[in-house]
Design an enzyme around this catalytic site. Structure first.
Site, mmCIF file in Angstrom:
data_model
loop_
_atom_site.group_PDB
_atom_site.id
_atom_site.type_symbol
_atom_site.label_atom_id
_atom_site.label_comp_id
_atom_site.label_asym_id
_atom_site.label_seq_id
_atom_site.Cartn_x
_atom_site.Cartn_y
_atom_site.Cartn_z
ATOM 1 N N GLU A 1 0.883 -1.167 0.000
ATOM 2 C CA GLU A 1 0.000 0.000 0.000
ATOM 3 C C GLU A 1 0.911 1.203 0.000
ATOM 4 O OE1 GLU A 1 -2.677 0.363 3.426
ATOM 5 O OE2 GLU A 1 -2.417 2.498 3.012
ATOM 6 N N CYS B 1 -2.965 7.252 5.225
ATOM 7 C CA CYS B 1 -2.943 6.888 3.808
ATOM 8 C C CYS B 1 -4.190 7.406 3.096
ATOM 9 C CB CYS B 1 -2.909 5.367 3.646
ATOM 10 S SG CYS B 1 -1.797 4.547 4.774
#
Lengths: 524, 524
Positions: free
Chosen positions: B264, B301
């Site tokens: 990620e 994120c």
């Protein structure tokens, strides 16, 4: 039907200045009834642009329409009649009966995927309702699978129908909602054209967007390379050699946005002769083994290229009987002269290993691209000494590995690379020993058979035609069976989305018989 | 509890000659209560060997034991008490309340995966019974998912608990049956040691094989590189920078046997202000936007790094109010000095774009690694002109994109790279326009929100924390929620296997409440 040699670019027929001809491998001659046009980089780019333009209308059309489209392709393929069988047989050297069976499989798998589209389970619907009383409040979340986008599929030399233009990957991608740009295999361009014509008719009949299917042909590797590098392509399906698959993987990994590559590449498919089974029916096993090995000139991805047993008189008898039967095998026409050359080269390399003995050979070839079956033998302790023993020899060549004992047999299996299949010949008295072997196989292969032969691949729900590297580039997937639809899907979740904006299947009470996971519970 | 700085290698504590210390980013000083040992290549190899040795016993232990192990880890983490909260807060600069919440999330997700293990659905059981009457006879085929093998997990800087040592990837991998070798994040080695101690106790308490978990720490990049290159590792979980993720992808792709990497990496998480919503509640949206942006110094994120609206007085008012609120934001300690530097550098690059205007800045920093929030603006037509606008600036920086009309807004969205999230601020009068935007978002993101903010990631069944490249390296997966177990599994099928040799769950009638697909039908 007269062949035109056309390219099929998003519903438009095209020709180009580059041309090539098909070959008849049985006769070793060019087939001169048509000139096929080789795609240019512009053709590839236009096909990808058409696929991209088709993605939204195709992927959002009702599932029933998508299913009918798949069924229409199956109908149109069958409507091609004998012309298809004749052409595919001529271009591949495969007998008409085999091609007829493959046509049934191809139409059958399109219809199976049509049912799968309607089944709807592949959407993996999940709903977690909100809990506004919780601190912090729990949102409403709903998940479904969506198609990846346009998919590039490469035709396979050894299945001109079932793994080519309207084959497994094409069917799975179309079922998932992904337009397909097909790179036809240069060995059977006429077959590809016939199938593309069938798809063209199905597109027209069911009103699908024209870019949902394109066919780019040609002899140059740059066509496939440009296709995999095109930014609109979102996944790749390939069946072929390890070198070919690895080349595509490199291109895909080097893109600014890498994409998944599903390449089925290389396997030697070990068969394990467990002691009791060998003792009880070694002769019958030897005969069935050679039949599986030599079928279709050995040109199956699941061909048994390796057989392992524990040394002793039973294994000697097995080897002797297998050698006898194999010696009586007629040489068979191989798919292309290139494949025939590679087969001969692979056997020569095996013979060059100081650890290998040739046990038997089939009959002398009677034509230019005929492959002669071969059986070799190597001791278990020497098997790992030379990596040449591990390499797939595509064709009817196999190696018998004589192991000193079960420990050595398990040791050899532990060292194997990833495989599509492994087969246990096993009787009840072998079960304890088999329990030592099975965990090793589960780590290494996609499909484990008992008391059968790996060369049949049933198209059904529980089939895995895949396996760890280098059997395939991505062991998390299968290229045969309904689970193959998953390879072209990814999950999206919707948080607190008003019902009016949610996809229909995710609205409350709209799951219509699809298994959904609602608030953690599975409901039908 | 006194920290030892030990490495945890397959149940054995080790030290090395290489050592490093933790830092306190709020005070800008070393924490001198412990020296942490950096792993050598031998330590990495030994951890991988231990994981490989643990694979068979761990993956074949009864599912109930696996579930109890996960629960024991959660219990032992909670038993660490305030010492864990204090240490994680000190090493990360994150407030104790945030760490306490993250601890609850970490324990909760371990328990959720324990329930998932028991639920058993992840095995995806499929049975197709034989039909011996068919020509050719149809074999019996049965499919289940099996674990991939040992998994490498990398700790994340921004979630010292929930995405680190016993975080999401570790929980999902252990739930799938995969041993874990953890590369601790060098910014919070003491936190990692405390969690490793909890796992060590859980291993002892539940009698798990010792190699099921190892922790290798250290400052050198070569540790993580050696880990990903180790032939025993079969998958990688990573949360961090794009450069870091891409480096691991390259190593994994260059292995003799490539493996999946779930990295990620990078997202700017667009928020779209639909016209009616903007008109009705622009002021409230501006305030909530800045709150989401600045939370935790913007180090999420899913931080909203991009907000898009259609130009006009309502967007002016939104920008003005957002600027006002943002100007009042105190500067906040960032996780590490390196992250703080990268944040300042990212803002400087944005300011260097000739198309960008700075609308507002937060208050002046009062300490060494404090990040100052910032809001920029760019015209929609200029957005695509400079790739710098697309780059994630990890921290509380965001760009307002002023679009001329809905067409331009859709155009900008179409050009975006893959994202973890996209958020629609949408009222009923916007639904028609939203229906133009949604299909674009479905191609680009993992999670689409309506009328919320992306910075909360619920750990549940319908969550997707993932998305197309470069949000993640593999958009087919999620790193949060129960669907994450799938990333560490692959299918195996069993053909004509005697019941005595079949895995228990695949025997007839043994599915025990698990949804299974039997002869094509879904049964509970």
């Amino acid at each position: 039907m007269k062949l035109t040699g056309d390219l099929f670019i998003g519903g438009e027929r095209r020709q180009s200045s580059q041309s090539f001809r098909a070959h008849d491998p049985a006769r070793g001659v060019e087939i001169d009834d048509a000139e096929f046009h080789g795609a240019t980089e512009q053709d590839v780019a236009d096909a990808c642009a058409a696929a991209e333009a088709a993605f939204l209308p195709y992927s959002t059309a009702p599932l029933e329409e998508r299913a009918k489209f798949l069924e229409a392709i199956a109908d149109e393929i069958e409507a091609l009649g004998d012309a298809l069988v004749e052409r595919a047989s001529r271009e591949s050297g495969l007998p008409a009966a085999r091609i007829t069976g493959e046509r049934g499989r191809t139409a059958g798998q399109l219809r199976l995927f049509a049912r799968e589209v309607r089944d709807g389970q592949w959407q993996k619907l999940r709903i977690d309702h909100a809990d506004k009383e919780r601190t912090p409040p729990k949102p409403d979340l709903r998940l479904r699978m969506v198609p990846l986008g346009p998919v590039a599929v490469f035709g396979a030399s050894n299945f001109p129908l079932a793994f080519s233009t309207a084959g497994g990957d094409t069917a799975a991608a179309l079922a998932a909602g992904c337009p397909v740009v097909m790179k036809g295999h240069s060995a059977h361009p006429g077959t590809a054209e016939l199938i593309a014509t069938a798809i063209e008719r199905a597109v027209a009949k069911t009103g699908m967007p024209k870019g949902v299917f394109s066919l780019v042909n040609g002899m140059s590797r740059s066509i496939g390379q440009a296709l995999v590098a095109d930014p609109r392509i979102q996944a790749v399906g390939f069946t072929g050699s390890r070198a070919g698959g690895e080349a595509l993987m490199k291109i895909a990994a080097a893109r600014p946005r890498p994409i998944p590559v599903y390449a089925e590449m290389s396997a030697i498919n070990p068969v394990i002769l467990m002691p009791q089974a060998l003792k009880a029916r070694g002769g019958a096993l030897a005969e069935a083994y050679v039949a599986s090995l030599a079928m279709g000139a050995g040109q199956f991805c699941t061909n048994p290229g390796l057989v392992l047993g524990i040394d002793g008189p039973e294994l000697d008898a097995f080897a002797e009987r297998a050698g006898e039967v194999l010696s009586g095998q007629a040489a068979q026409v191989m798919l292309t002269s290139g494949i025939h050359e590679a087969y001969e080269g692979g056997k020569t390399k095996l013979e060059g290993s100081p650890f290998v003995t040739k046990l038997a050979e089939g009959a002398e070839p009677a034509g230019p691209t005929q492959g002669r079956a071969a059986l070799f033998s190597v001791a278990g302790k020497d098997f790992m000494a030379d990596p040449v023993h591990l390499h797939e020899v595509f064709g009817a060549s196999s190696v018998l590995v004589r192991c000193a004992d079960l420990d050595e047999l398990v040791g050899v299996l532990s060292e194997l690379e990833g495989q599509l299949t492994a087969t246990l010949q096993v009787d009840e008295g072998d079960y304890d020993a088999a329990k030592r072997v099975l965990p090793v196989l589960e780590r290494t292969v996609g499909r484990i058979l008992a008391n059968g032969w790996p060369t049949g691949v049933e198209v059904t729900h529980a089939m895995v035609h895949g396996g760890p590297y280098p059997a395939t580039s991505d062991g998390r997937s299968t290229s045969v069976g309904t689970l193959a639809i998953d390879r072209f899907l990814r999950p999206v979740s919707y948080q607190d989305m008003p019902a009016a904006l949610l996809p229909g299947a995710l609205r409350d009470g709209a799951q219509n018989g699809v298994v959904a996971r609602i608030d953690g519970s599975w409901t039908l």
